[in-house]
Scaffold this active site. Structure first.
Site, PDB file in Angstrom:
ATOM      1  N   ASN A 287      -0.357   3.441   5.432  1.00 40.35           N
ATOM      2  CA  ASN A 287      -1.015   2.160   5.661  1.00 40.35           C
ATOM      3  C   ASN A 287      -0.698   1.201   4.517  1.00 40.35           C
ATOM      4  O   ASN A 287      -0.680  -0.021   4.690  1.00 40.35           O
ATOM      5  CB  ASN A 287      -2.523   2.356   5.795  1.00 40.35           C
ATOM      6  CG  ASN A 287      -2.889   3.032   7.094  1.00 40.35           C
ATOM      7  OD1 ASN A 287      -2.466   2.615   8.163  1.00 40.35           O
ATOM      8  ND2 ASN A 287      -3.672   4.086   7.005  1.00 40.35           N
TER       9      ASN A 287
ATOM     10  N   ALA B 100      -5.463   1.453  -0.757  1.00 40.09           N
ATOM     11  CA  ALA B 100      -5.002   2.346  -1.816  1.00 40.09           C
ATOM     12  C   ALA B 100      -3.820   1.782  -2.592  1.00 40.09           C
ATOM     13  O   ALA B 100      -3.206   2.485  -3.387  1.00 40.09           O
ATOM     14  CB  ALA B 100      -4.621   3.698  -1.210  1.00 40.09           C
TER      15      ALA B 100
ATOM     16  N   HIS C 153       1.906   5.430  -5.604  1.00 40.28           N
ATOM     17  CA  HIS C 153       2.663   4.367  -4.942  1.00 40.28           C
ATOM     18  C   HIS C 153       3.245   3.433  -6.007  1.00 40.28           C
ATOM     19  O   HIS C 153       2.505   2.935  -6.861  1.00 40.28           O
ATOM     20  CB  HIS C 153       1.768   3.562  -3.996  1.00 40.28           C
ATOM     21  CG  HIS C 153       1.001   4.403  -3.024  1.00 40.28           C
ATOM     22  ND1 HIS C 153       1.601   5.083  -1.985  1.00 40.28           N
ATOM     23  CD2 HIS C 153      -0.324   4.688  -2.944  1.00 40.28           C
ATOM     24  CE1 HIS C 153       0.675   5.736  -1.296  1.00 40.28           C
ATOM     25  NE2 HIS C 153      -0.490   5.516  -1.863  1.00 40.28           N
TER      26      HIS C 153
END
Length: 267
Positions: A188, A120, A218
């Site tokens: 992760n 991701a 992010h």
């Protein structure tokens, strides 16, 4: 033709399994493992070629490529046997690898390969390239809707009720290693960034519970002698698991394609 086994049929594993069953040149799904056998059998019923449903430790005996897509708590049940047999191991619970780096040493002895997909995140190629030189700092700021952070051990240990948060609130600041331990189902991306760059202790992480966002966001910032990077990705959360972005299983699929593709783009 590479044979593939998938550990886990949740938001990541099931979508990946369906894609492989639909047909990917050079790859063949032969086995899967899941905690709920009855649910897994129902999910696999419509497959064109139903894979074997086996225990987590049996995947490595049946497949040349083993994909880990289970909760971090059972990470080693999938990855350990695959490393011991010298398989190609593609992992989604990257944070679970940080306290188990002995598996990397075992892979050196057995000939196994442990592959961390981009997942991701974004920009891992650039971070890896920068890390060949001198890197001053790597920072990741993660913002998620509060429900996407619910249940994290760090929040429970510190009595933080994300359901009560009504404005953007920083709930964690520390190293990627600390974040992976406190938010095993959420960061992760931080572990992958740390492994690509300057390590889990020097990589800094902030986690925000933000009711104003609808996507898992992010932002990566890198300061190096060769480059200054600032990159942001906004992932649509999975309908089945808001902790996971919908792009994650597609990243694993792209990673698997790269194992057999004649042309591979990216580092």
């Amino acid at each position: 033709m590479l044979t593939v086994g998938i550990g886990g049929l949740g938001a990541i594993g099931l979508r990946l399994a369906r894609a492989l069953d639909a047909g990917v040149e050079g790859l063949r799904l032969v086995a899967v493992s899941a905690r709920d056998r009855a649910k897994a059998e129902a999910a696999l019923a419509g497959f064109r070629a139903v894979p074997a449903l086996v225990g987590p430790g049996e995947l490595a005996a049946r497949a040349e490529v083993v994909v880990e897509a289970l909760p971090a708590a059972v990470f080693e049940e999938i990855v350990g046997p695959a490393v011991a047999r010298g398989r190609i191991v593609v992992i989604s619970s990257v944070g679970a690898l940080l306290p188990r780096m002995h598996l990397v040493e075992q892979a050196k002895a057995s000939g196994a390969r442990i592959i961390v997909p981009t997942g991701a995140l974004l920009g891992l190629d650039a971070v890896r390239a920068a890390a060949e030189g001198a890197v001053e700092s790597v920072t990741l700021v993660t913002r998620k809707p509060p429900r996407g952070l619910a249940g994290a051990p760090y929040l429970e240990e510190h009595g933080i009720d994300v359901a009560a948060i009504t404005e953007p609130t920083r709930v964690f600041a520390g190293s990627a290693r600390e974040g992976a331990r406190g938010f095993p189902a959420n960061v992760n991306v931080a572990a992958a960034l740390a492994l690509a760059g300057i390590g889990p202790d020097r990589t800094r992480l902030e986690i925000w519970a933000d009711p104003t966002v609808t996507r898992n966001t992010h932002t990566v910032t890198v300061e190096a002698d060769t480059v200054r990077l600032s990159m942001t990705i906004e992932n649509v959360p999975s309908e089945d698991n808001p902790r996971t972005g919908r792009i994650t299983p597609l990243s694993l699929l792209a990673c698997l394609r790269g194992l057999v593709s004649t042309l591979k783009v990216g580092t």
